[in-house]
Design an enzyme around this catalytic site. Sequence first.
Site, PDB file in Angstrom:
ATOM      1  N   ASP A   1      11.305  14.727  33.806  1.00  0.00           N
ATOM      2  CA  ASP A   1      10.767  15.445  32.650  1.00  0.00           C
ATOM      3  C   ASP A   1      10.042  14.513  31.686  1.00  0.00           C
ATOM      4  O   ASP A   1       9.508  14.957  30.683  1.00  0.00           O
ATOM      5  CB  ASP A   1      11.892  16.195  31.932  1.00  0.00           C
TER       6      ASP A   1
ATOM      7  N   ASP B   1       1.874  22.351  27.101  1.00  0.00           N
ATOM      8  CA  ASP B   1       2.020  20.923  27.376  1.00  0.00           C
ATOM      9  C   ASP B   1       0.704  20.268  27.754  1.00  0.00           C
ATOM     10  O   ASP B   1       0.664  19.070  28.004  1.00  0.00           O
ATOM     11  CB  ASP B   1       3.075  20.703  28.466  1.00  0.00           C
TER      12      ASP B   1
ATOM     13  N   LYS C   1      14.071  21.767  33.001  1.00  0.00           N
ATOM     14  CA  LYS C   1      14.314  22.124  31.608  1.00  0.00           C
ATOM     15  C   LYS C   1      15.177  23.387  31.538  1.00  0.00           C
ATOM     16  O   LYS C   1      15.085  24.250  32.414  1.00  0.00           O
ATOM     17  CB  LYS C   1      12.992  22.419  30.887  1.00  0.00           C
TER      18      LYS C   1
ATOM     19  N   ARG D   1       4.028  10.569  30.094  1.00  0.00           N
ATOM     20  CA  ARG D   1       3.738   9.138  29.973  1.00  0.00           C
ATOM     21  C   ARG D   1       3.326   8.550  31.328  1.00  0.00           C
ATOM     22  O   ARG D   1       2.564   7.582  31.379  1.00  0.00           O
ATOM     23  CB  ARG D   1       4.942   8.402  29.398  1.00  0.00           C
TER      24      ARG D   1
ATOM     25  N   ASP E   1       5.005  22.557  32.380  1.00  0.00           N
ATOM     26  CA  ASP E   1       6.032  21.545  32.617  1.00  0.00           C
ATOM     27  C   ASP E   1       7.387  22.210  32.808  1.00  0.00           C
ATOM     28  O   ASP E   1       8.033  22.629  31.849  1.00  0.00           O
ATOM     29  CB  ASP E   1       6.085  20.562  31.442  1.00  0.00           C
TER      30      ASP E   1
END
Length: 467
Positions: free
Chosen positions: A313, A254, A243, A317, A236
Amino acid sequence: MIPAACFAPASAADAALPLYAFDRDGFAAWLDGAPAAARAWCAAQAFSAEPGTSLLVPGTDGAPAFAAIGVAGAADDCHAIAHAPLQLPPGDYRLAPEAGIALDPGRAALGWGLGAYRFERYRRPQRAPARLVTDEALGGSVHADVLAACTLVRDLVNTPTEDMGPDELEAAVRSIAGRFGANLRAIAGEALLDANFPVIHAVGRASHRAPRLLELTWGDEAHPALTLVGKGVCFDTGGLDLKPADGMRNMKKDMGGAAHAIALAQLVMARRLPVRLTLLVAAVENAVGPDAFRPGEVLRTRSGHTVEIDNTDAEGRLILGDALTYAVEKTPTLLLDFATLTGAARIALGPELPALYANDDALAQAWLAAGERENDPLWRMPLWKPYFGYLRSNVADFANAGPSRMAGSIVAAVYLQRFVPDTIPWAHLDVYAWNDADRPGHPAGGEAQALRSAFAMLCERFGDPAR
């Protein structure tokens, strides 16, 4: 991996050193009646069986006569002697219940294996662990299967993304499916659009590694349906909402939620639980590239809901939304998902307590109680539906994130809840899947958290015919 030198066969018992496990009070009482030489040696070494300590005690000829260890935690905790395999000198040891605490052999062996673990794929271990003499029956026991599952989580999470991308994660699941006679279907790349998994495709399309949904099925159609879902973000970057360096450093982990779901599925099959198992893993790499999904875009999900991308980011979900929608289409008896979903859960509960969310009180209580019994803790958090208001959108049904930093873990959980009807018992585990530093039985790196308690809960609910 489980070191091959971690356990010794029962035939080695006669030559193995006795291993006595003590708590402080029990050691003090034993020491009063011990030979003078042993008392003098323990005093000279300032050994008092403090938790997490060990000592070799010589006999009259100067050679080691036995080993004493201080039990860390409750005697039935599998981590009670997890410090021993890398603290004691290499050699063979046998549990000796004639002095100290009589440990459960199976739990002790599980803890020994967890404590001996080191990730060895890219370098040789600095030393061999001490070996614990075990009965040959351990190989087919529940403790051996649990150890293998915990080791699988650690190995998958510890492997860097170059060797654990979506392809390699699929290969790992395919290998497990082959061992247990399960069926595996992989929907990858553009086929995700044809199969109506648009959000999984959108999140993973910028990577040179094709995103995919993995679906493993196993078991008797007549049995209750258990569905496990895992977040498999193999790396990620944060996407276009990139990030910072320190936030990206460990993002090989992740896919820790997927690792947990895969390992739990392996346990269910190894122990032949009477369920109709479905494992769903959304495997992607959230990369930066010309085709990366963008802030402000609106994605139409498998469920038909539209989602505005507030932050790229918050991708976990998103992919779980499509996977959960597919899961509930089959109306499972029980639905569990695992995800390294939010840093907010770590801020709330720290690295050692996974955050549990559930729409069913009995399910939540059963998992919490199993965590207490197995010394494999987790903590329930509220599904506070009013916080869904933090995900308002002016152009879509809702957004995947919002401007507020309040209740970040809860907001992510209620986002997922949007895709699961209240009629299906569902639990979501926001898990760290990582140890920041070495602790006995918990080496730095990838970690299985609440896996043992999840399995214990499933055994209680469905039964374990192999026990």
